[in-house]
Motif scaffolding. Sequence first.
Motif, PDB file in Angstrom:
ATOM      1  N   ALA A 172       0.839  -1.202   0.000  1.00 37.87           N
ATOM      2  CA  ALA A 172       0.000   0.000   0.000  1.00 37.87           C
ATOM      3  C   ALA A 172       0.871   1.248   0.000  1.00 37.87           C
ATOM      4  O   ALA A 172       0.558   2.243  -0.648  1.00 37.87           O
ATOM      5  N   ILE A 189      11.928  -0.186  -7.883  1.00 36.51           N
ATOM      6  CA  ILE A 189      11.638   1.154  -8.406  1.00 36.51           C
ATOM      7  C   ILE A 189      12.867   1.733  -9.100  1.00 36.51           C
ATOM      8  O   ILE A 189      12.777   2.334 -10.176  1.00 36.51           O
ATOM      9  N   ALA A 221       3.522   2.802  -9.457  1.00 33.02           N
ATOM     10  CA  ALA A 221       2.593   3.208 -10.517  1.00 33.02           C
ATOM     11  C   ALA A 221       3.119   4.455 -11.211  1.00 33.02           C
ATOM     12  O   ALA A 221       3.061   4.579 -12.445  1.00 33.02           O
ATOM     13  N   GLU A 222       3.651   5.346 -10.399  1.00 39.67           N
ATOM     14  CA  GLU A 222       4.200   6.602 -10.927  1.00 39.67           C
ATOM     15  C   GLU A 222       5.286   6.328 -11.960  1.00 39.67           C
ATOM     16  O   GLU A 222       5.442   7.041 -12.930  1.00 39.67           O
ATOM     17  N   TYR A 277       4.062   1.428  -1.159  1.00 33.08           N
ATOM     18  CA  TYR A 277       4.919   1.540  -2.339  1.00 33.08           C
ATOM     19  C   TYR A 277       4.166   1.594  -3.665  1.00 33.08           C
ATOM     20  O   TYR A 277       4.723   2.033  -4.666  1.00 33.08           O
ATOM     21  N   GLU A 278       2.925   1.121  -3.665  1.00 36.53           N
ATOM     22  CA  GLU A 278       2.213   0.988  -4.931  1.00 36.53           C
ATOM     23  C   GLU A 278       2.153   2.315  -5.714  1.00 36.53           C
ATOM     24  O   GLU A 278       2.455   2.318  -6.919  1.00 36.53           O
ATOM     25  N   PRO A 279       1.818   3.458  -5.067  1.00 39.25           N
ATOM     26  CA  PRO A 279       1.752   4.696  -5.852  1.00 39.25           C
ATOM     27  C   PRO A 279       3.084   5.048  -6.517  1.00 39.25           C
ATOM     28  O   PRO A 279       3.105   5.444  -7.681  1.00 39.25           O
ATOM     29  N   SER A 280       4.189   4.849  -5.789  1.00 41.52           N
ATOM     30  CA  SER A 280       5.502   5.170  -6.373  1.00 41.52           C
ATOM     31  C   SER A 280       5.774   4.306  -7.590  1.00 41.52           C
ATOM     32  O   SER A 280       6.317   4.770  -8.589  1.00 41.52           O
TER      33      SER A 280
END
Lengths: 488, 225
Positions: A342, A384, A349-350, A344-347
């Motif tokens: 939860a 990432i 996705a970014e 790390y997912e946005p990073s």
Amino acid sequence: MSSPPPDPVTRSAAWRISLWATLAFAVGTLIVFAMLQQFMVSQIQQRSDAWLSGEVAVLGDVAGRTPKDNLYDRVVGEVAELASREVPNQRKGQGVDNSAVFFLQAAEDGPPRLWVGEGDGLKHLEAIRSSRVLAGVPRDVKVRGTSYPFRVAATRIADGSYIYLGLSEQDELRVLRDMMIRFVFIWLLIVLLGFVIVFYTTRRMLGYVREITEAASHIGESDLTSRVPNLTGKDEVGHLARTLNRMLDRIENTVHQLHTITGALAHDLRSPLTAVRGKLEVSLSRDLKADQIEPIAAAIDELDRLTDFLNASLDVAEAKADALRLSRREILLDELVRDMIALYEPSMAEKGIQVSVKILDSCQVLVDAALIHRVLANLLDNEIKHLPPCCNVQISLHADEKVAVLTVEDNGPGFDIAVQSRLFQQRVKGRDSRGYGLGLAFVQAVVRAHGGAVSASNRLSGGIRLSIEIPLTKRSGGSVHDVIAARA
Amino acid sequence: MRILLVEDDHEIQSFVTDALLGAGYEVDAADDGQTASSLAAKRSYHGMIVDLGLPDLDGIDLILQLRHSGVRSPVLILSARRSVDERVRGLELGGDDYLTKPFAVAELLARMRNLLRRHSSVAEDPTRLHVGDLELDLLKRRATRAGDVLNLSPQEFALLEYLCRNAGKVVTRSMLLADVWGMRFQPDTNVVDVHIYRLRGKVDLPGRSPLIKTLRGIGYVVTAA
């Protein structure tokens, strides 16, 4: 961690040793008893043979001197009767058994001339003739219709006929059988006693060894203070315990020294770092021109990187030396993984990285949550930093027999071939990596400190596959089927 | 508000004192545990900052000693040790906080302020938060901006709530990570920034005055001004 259930006695080394020792002991004593029995048999035989030979000689003498008149039968018969009262090996309180002794006078052939004993003596004579009893050498004769053989001695008298004296072996055999029964009984008792003694002593000995093993297995799981039970004995086991304890003293000293050094290093470096960073920061807050701010901010960044490096290398050093201080508590690894995703997912996705998570089981583990957070953060930060956009990362967690297995896979460029065999070593990093090459070394060190294992490889279809195993405290009941898919 | 600073390193003592003075606190500084005890006996402090590595006494023992003699003020622990040991965790549960060296001054100030606020505001637990035209309904877990409902995930709401509870005050990345996600580590990538960036995309729509502001190298602040 719970200790394994005690093994059944029959699987212990003490049991096996006792069995083998008892077997050897039993065979040995059996041989001794058999020899003893044999000796007794021959002694008894000799005694009765001596008696028979003596008696038959006397009888032969009497028969030879007694005139062959009407009284002959009575005289010889009575002498024979008298002789039979001194039968050796006779059971006490059991009067003279008529069937125990016989006296027979007969020529080479023809019917018996004189018979003293039970029955008419024909069967006895027949048996004697068929087994060819010679004068002077007592022999065993089996007479039809009797259950025990006779020992028969013979002598030849002047008129050419033979005098036979027969002694039933009934009593002799009975004595030997009684003795045999006693021997067997004593033998069983000795063997049983031997087994118990051997089992007890080996079990006691091996009990010490087991105590030492148990104590030793606890040591090293971040506990170096406990010691193997110190035995005062001067035997090998006591010596082993003392040697082990001396070794532990040395290890504890070394680890303590390591802690002191890393602690001092950390402290001595940290205080000036803090001071420098603080001053830089305070100076930033003053009114400065834009071109003055930039170098100060950069210096602060560098200081922070230096701090991270310091922390990470000390952690790896401690973890590799098994000296990592873990503050363990029971957590659910699946929840920890979910929380981490939860975060790390946005990073990801970014950056255009698609993450899919497959959590198959709920996994309860006893870990230092803060360290496991850092392990996962390490892996996800790596993804990432190194994955090009449009790649996929699959993270899956399931419970095996005794371990929780966390797998991270991607379809990126994979590990640099040049470093693939040395992935977990310190200072090993890919060509375009900006890090210090401590990431995977740290991951492995922490997972190992928790009693787990890490493996990393390039997948055949491209990309990496990294799997972490951490021992479960218990396998949680219901399996959770949970699939999260996040799209960039 | 008066703060007791116990730190044996003079360099650190001086800049922390300066920073606290600059933030409007009154500060008494002590070099060792002995001095700290006697200072704390003479007057009461709203908060304390204690370094663990004191020359005469372990910081934890000093804190326990002070607690024993009835000092209830919250403590911010400074530690040069990397791994924070069990005893510090134990204290943390009691409402105290810790920072590992080296730390950012802004972080220290933010945490100190946080501690003091937590300690003083006892019963004040609002059901609604307002920052400018942003309104958070904490019971319904719903956020509106100028009447328009914002479509936030539960995590985004939690993040915004934390920022709004600290409206006007700086919150650092590690504070967010610790208090919103319950994790204490230094990520190698900008994971927290991306969450803020996403949240900002939903809260500060184009044409509206931005509420979430970035303070470079320090953290974030939510303010209507």
